[in-house]
Design an enzyme around this catalytic site. Sequence first.
Site, PDB file in Angstrom:
ATOM      1  N   LYS A 177       3.890   8.090   9.410  1.00  0.00           N
ATOM      2  CA  LYS A 177       3.529   7.463  10.677  1.00  0.00           C
ATOM      3  C   LYS A 177       4.520   7.809  11.794  1.00  0.00           C
ATOM      4  CE  LYS A 177       0.377   4.356   8.489  1.00  0.00           C
ATOM      5  NZ  LYS A 177       0.435   3.690   7.209  1.00  0.00           N
TER       6      LYS A 177
ATOM      7  N   TYR B  13       0.851  -1.185   0.000  1.00  0.00           N
ATOM      8  CA  TYR B  13       0.000   0.000   0.000  1.00  0.00           C
ATOM      9  C   TYR B  13       0.886   1.232   0.000  1.00  0.00           C
ATOM     10  CZ  TYR B  13      -3.560   3.385   1.527  1.00  0.00           C
ATOM     11  OH  TYR B  13      -4.412   4.461   1.627  1.00  0.00           O
TER      12      TYR B  13
ATOM     13  N   ASP C 229       9.129   2.563   0.254  1.00  0.00           N
ATOM     14  CA  ASP C 229       8.057   3.181   1.017  1.00  0.00           C
ATOM     15  C   ASP C 229       8.204   2.704   2.459  1.00  0.00           C
ATOM     16  OD1 ASP C 229       5.799   3.980   2.319  1.00  0.00           O
ATOM     17  OD2 ASP C 229       4.415   3.453   0.696  1.00  0.00           O
TER      18      ASP C 229
HETATM   19  C1  LIG Z   1      -0.085   4.223   5.832  1.00  0.00           C
HETATM   20  C2  LIG Z   1       0.736   4.037   4.625  1.00  0.00           C
HETATM   21  C3  LIG Z   1       0.736   4.962   3.568  1.00  0.00           C
HETATM   22  C4  LIG Z   1      -0.226   6.113   3.516  1.00  0.00           C
HETATM   23  O1  LIG Z   1      -0.040   7.008   4.546  1.00  0.00           O
HETATM   24  P1  LIG Z   1      -1.239   8.004   4.953  1.00  0.00           P
HETATM   25  O2  LIG Z   1      -0.612   8.893   5.965  1.00  0.00           O
HETATM   26  O3  LIG Z   1      -2.333   7.136   5.480  1.00  0.00           O
HETATM   27  O4  LIG Z   1      -1.646   8.721   3.708  1.00  0.00           O
HETATM   28  C5  LIG Z   1       1.641   4.785   2.540  1.00  0.00           C
HETATM   29  N1  LIG Z   1       2.490   3.758   2.532  1.00  0.00           N
HETATM   30  C6  LIG Z   1       2.513   2.846   3.517  1.00  0.00           C
HETATM   31  C7  LIG Z   1       3.511   1.739   3.462  1.00  0.00           C
HETATM   32  C8  LIG Z   1       1.620   2.942   4.580  1.00  0.00           C
HETATM   33  O5  LIG Z   1       1.612   2.000   5.529  1.00  0.00           O
END
Ligand SMILES: *Cc1c(COP(=O)(O)O)cnc(C)c1O
Length: 422
Positions: free
Chosen positions: A258, A142, A230
């Site tokens: 995060k 994601y 990511d």
């Molecule tokens: C949570 C997440 C995102 C998106 O972050 P948001 O702050 O919710 O937009 C992107 N990449 C990864 C790996 C994530 O876990």
Amino acid sequence: MSTNRSWYERASVVSPGGVNSPVRAFKSVGGTPYFVERGQGAHVFDVEGNRYIDYVQSYGASVLGHAHPRVVEAVQRAAAKGTTFGAPTPGEVLLAEEICSRVPGCDVVRLVSSGTEAAMSAVRVARGATGRDRVVVFAGCYHGHSDGLLAGGGSGVATLGLPASAGVTRAAVAETVVVPYNVVPELGPEVAAVVVEPVAANMGLVPPAPGFLEGLREACTRAGALLVFDEVITGFRVGPGGASTLFGVTPDLWCFGKTVGGGLPLAAFGGRRDLMEQLAPLGPIYQAGTLSGNPLATAAGLAVLSALDEEAYEQLSAYASRLATGMEAVCREAGLAVTVPVAGPLVGIFFGDRPVRDYDGARASAATGLYPGFMHGLLERGVAIAPGPYEILFPSLAHDEADLASTLEAVAAVVAALSARS
Ligand SMILES: *Cc1c(COP(=O)(O)O)cnc(C)c1O
């Protein structure tokens, strides 16, 4: 009376599904979401006064636990000086310095407000810098909800992206290719970037197979494509330098989120200087944000990072591994087949006895249909895990021995009930 149900009903009138992010609505596990009144350390309290040992921890945005005094004080102090200016602030510099000094190879960062923005912007930099269009992503990973990264259809075989959501045009994902996780794809000369979660944590927890990340690095270098890690979940969470340092593989660009925002809306993307300095105002790649580098968020991020020393990571990882070992033992005793993968401080749970290495495996686990009963059983016993089978558990530094013992007791009771039923 203030109940979870009454708040959910009111919320459902004024918000789609009663929530501001879909997983919170409990749709995939059924039932009514608990509405949080407050959090303290490892615990959250709902509006009915129930206390839960919280392994959601804002999906990893909280690492010290809720309302940590250091963070509360930093945010209060920042708020008293003004919450947003539209001019640069020292806090942005301090946080950027902190990020770059912890992540070798990440020379320059730009702060944004969400992981979605970070991933979307990293892809733009990759496309702008290479002059190529195509982006390769992995099924089950994601990268936020920007159009170009909301591609699906990829399971088992490489597929050209199909829109993974209504409202995403075919054109928006026409240059997004979805391939299976843990297999190094062939890259053509049209590929701008390979975007990957170095530890997949959005299809349950799927660590990289030995050689996978190294293979991606090599394939990208050979094809002239950029490797984008990511690390929105793994950054500053799996270790001081995140996954790139842990696995010794250096991407060209990173996404952070995060943990780095200390529980406030802050994320970042960064990487090699020659790439990042192609961003406006220095170069032709446009990217901007009114609230980017917000002073409350940078203060919170700095407060959290300053608490994350080697000892903190050891503590987090030790807790995670004991939680995993304990959960596995309890399930084995009850005759319930599970695998509980661990990556540093991250813990997942898959039902079934086959180790999961890609999205197909994760889906097979979810298809057992055991997760909703497991999750609700825990919730009834005062343990909150995410209301969806593709999420993971986030122990925080505030979790202690008593929490661990209560958690394992709850798991034992739940799996006894589950395996009696099956
Ligand atoms: C949570 C997440 C995102 C998106 O972050 P948001 O702050 O919710 O937009 C992107 N990449 C990864 C790996 C994530 O876990």
